[in-house]
Scaffold this motif. Structure first.
Motif, PDB file in Angstrom:
ATOM      1  N   ALA A  90       0.828  -1.208   0.000  1.00 25.73           N
ATOM      2  CA  ALA A  90       0.000   0.000   0.000  1.00 25.73           C
ATOM      3  C   ALA A  90       0.863   1.259   0.000  1.00 25.73           C
ATOM      4  N   VAL A  91       1.938   1.250   0.771  1.00 27.53           N
ATOM      5  CA  VAL A  91       2.837   2.406   0.806  1.00 27.53           C
ATOM      6  C   VAL A  91       3.468   2.623  -0.569  1.00 27.53           C
ATOM      7  N   ASP A  92       3.951   1.543  -1.176  1.00 28.26           N
ATOM      8  CA  ASP A  92       4.575   1.645  -2.493  1.00 28.26           C
ATOM      9  C   ASP A  92       3.574   2.125  -3.541  1.00 28.26           C
ATOM     10  N   ARG A  93       2.366   1.513  -3.549  1.00 25.87           N
ATOM     11  CA  ARG A  93       1.372   1.850  -4.566  1.00 25.87           C
ATOM     12  C   ARG A  93       0.891   3.292  -4.440  1.00 25.87           C
ATOM     13  N   GLN A  94       0.722   3.773  -3.203  1.00 22.61           N
ATOM     14  CA  GLN A  94       0.277   5.152  -3.025  1.00 22.61           C
ATOM     15  C   GLN A  94       1.289   6.127  -3.612  1.00 22.61           C
ATOM     16  N   SER A  95       2.575   5.858  -3.393  1.00 21.19           N
ATOM     17  CA  SER A  95       3.612   6.706  -3.953  1.00 21.19           C
ATOM     18  C   SER A  95       3.584   6.666  -5.477  1.00 21.19           C
ATOM     19  N   GLN A  96       3.435   5.480  -6.050  1.00 20.25           N
ATOM     20  CA  GLN A  96       3.431   5.338  -7.504  1.00 20.25           C
ATOM     21  C   GLN A  96       2.197   5.988  -8.118  1.00 20.25           C
ATOM     22  N   ILE A  97       1.062   5.875  -7.456  1.00 18.39           N
ATOM     23  CA  ILE A  97      -0.159   6.520  -7.952  1.00 18.39           C
ATOM     24  C   ILE A  97       0.020   8.034  -7.988  1.00 18.39           C
ATOM     25  N   GLN A  98       0.595   8.596  -6.935  1.00 15.70           N
ATOM     26  CA  GLN A  98       0.804  10.044  -6.902  1.00 15.70           C
ATOM     27  C   GLN A  98       1.740  10.499  -8.020  1.00 15.70           C
ATOM     28  N   ARG A  99       2.783   9.722  -8.267  1.00 15.65           N
ATOM     29  CA  ARG A  99       3.713  10.083  -9.337  1.00 15.65           C
ATOM     30  C   ARG A  99       3.043  10.007 -10.715  1.00 15.65           C
ATOM     31  N   LEU A 100       2.213   8.980 -10.913  1.00 15.17           N
ATOM     32  CA  LEU A 100       1.508   8.840 -12.180  1.00 15.17           C
ATOM     33  C   LEU A 100       0.465   9.944 -12.356  1.00 15.17           C
ATOM     34  N   LEU A 101      -0.195  10.324 -11.259  1.00 14.16           N
ATOM     35  CA  LEU A 101      -1.174  11.402 -11.347  1.00 14.16           C
ATOM     36  C   LEU A 101      -0.517  12.710 -11.774  1.00 14.16           C
ATOM     37  N   ARG A 102       0.701  12.955 -11.293  1.00 11.79           N
ATOM     38  CA  ARG A 102       1.406  14.173 -11.719  1.00 11.79           C
ATOM     39  C   ARG A 102       1.737  14.114 -13.204  1.00 11.79           C
ATOM     40  N   LEU A 103       2.051  12.929 -13.693  1.00  7.80           N
ATOM     41  CA  LEU A 103       2.342  12.786 -15.118  1.00  7.80           C
ATOM     42  C   LEU A 103       1.080  12.928 -15.959  1.00  7.80           C
ATOM     43  N   ALA A 104      -0.065  12.558 -15.385  1.00  6.81           N
ATOM     44  CA  ALA A 104      -1.330  12.630 -16.127  1.00  6.81           C
ATOM     45  C   ALA A 104      -1.899  14.038 -16.167  1.00  6.81           C
ATOM     46  N   ALA A 105      -1.422  14.897 -15.253  1.00  7.38           N
ATOM     47  CA  ALA A 105      -1.986  16.255 -15.146  1.00  7.38           C
ATOM     48  C   ALA A 105      -1.683  17.095 -16.392  1.00  7.38           C
TER      49      ALA A 105
END
Length: 211
Positions: free
Chosen positions: A196-211
């Motif tokens: 969960a810790v790893d996935r939350q970090s990766q989701i946030q990074r991907l969201l920044r790329l999607a913005a």
């Protein structure tokens, strides 16, 4: 894209269990089963059995089994997207996240399979048995999604890969929350917490790329 972004999960959903004389019977929500078999039961005389799962004598319940089975399916689907993204994304940040995910998934997949085999449980749920009824579609990634990704080029490929990876990771987070809420096997709960810790970090990074 037809991608289901979340899997509706419920820690209280029961998994069918074998009943005496054949058939199945419902298992009470969250029921813990102590001292599950440490090795698989051979299907035929003389069949080999895998090594015992670490801590196999610890309490295990249906949520633990469901978490591992669903997790393996989600990892397999996500890895198909990440493999393409690792090779073809034009943005090196996307390639980096894809490589990171694939490495983590390899380790996680090995642990999940080892535990299920040690408990004499299948590594995939039988969809006809209704084991995951109420938990959404196990196969959230459709063939058309992968076809669209494979056909995309350049920036369009990057946008599609980010979107599909986000959908896969969101599905995975729902499964991790299910284990945190209702799992009984301590190593599986610890694995879910780390993931969960790893996935939350990766989701946030991907969201920044999607913005």
């Amino acid at each position: 894209m037809g991608l289901t972004l979340t899997v509706l999960v419920s820690a209280g959903c029961a998994r069918p269990a074998a009943a005496p004389g054949g058939g199945t019977r419902p298992t009470a929500p969250g029921t813990a089963v102590t001292s599950r078999p440490a090795t698989t039961r051979p299907e035929t005389p003389g069949a080999a059995t895998p090594p015992a799962a670490p801590g196999a004598a610890a309490a295990v319940n249906d949520v633990d089994v469901m978490f591992l089975q669903m997790g393996l399916t989600q990892i397999s689907e996500g890895d198909r997207v990440a493999a393409l993204a690792e090779q073809r994304a034009t943005d090196p940040r996307i390639r980096g996240i894809a490589t990171e995910l694939r490495g983590q998934w390899r380790t996680e997949r090995g642990m999940m399979r080892r535990w299920l085999l040690g408990w004499a449980e299948p590594v995939t749920a039988d969809p006809s048995a209704g084991a995951h009824a109420g938990h959404g579609d196990l196969h959230a990634l459709r063939a058309s999604d992968l076809q669209q990704l494979a056909a995309a080029r350049g920036a369009d490929f990057d946008r599609t890969a980010v979107s599909l990876l986000l959908g896969s990771l969101h599905n995975g987070m729902a499964t991790l929350r299910m284990e945190a809420a209702g799992g009984a096997y301590p190593p599986a709960r610890s694995l879910a917490a780390r993931m969960a810790v790893d996935r939350q970090s990766q989701i946030q990074r991907l969201l920044r790329l999607a913005a």
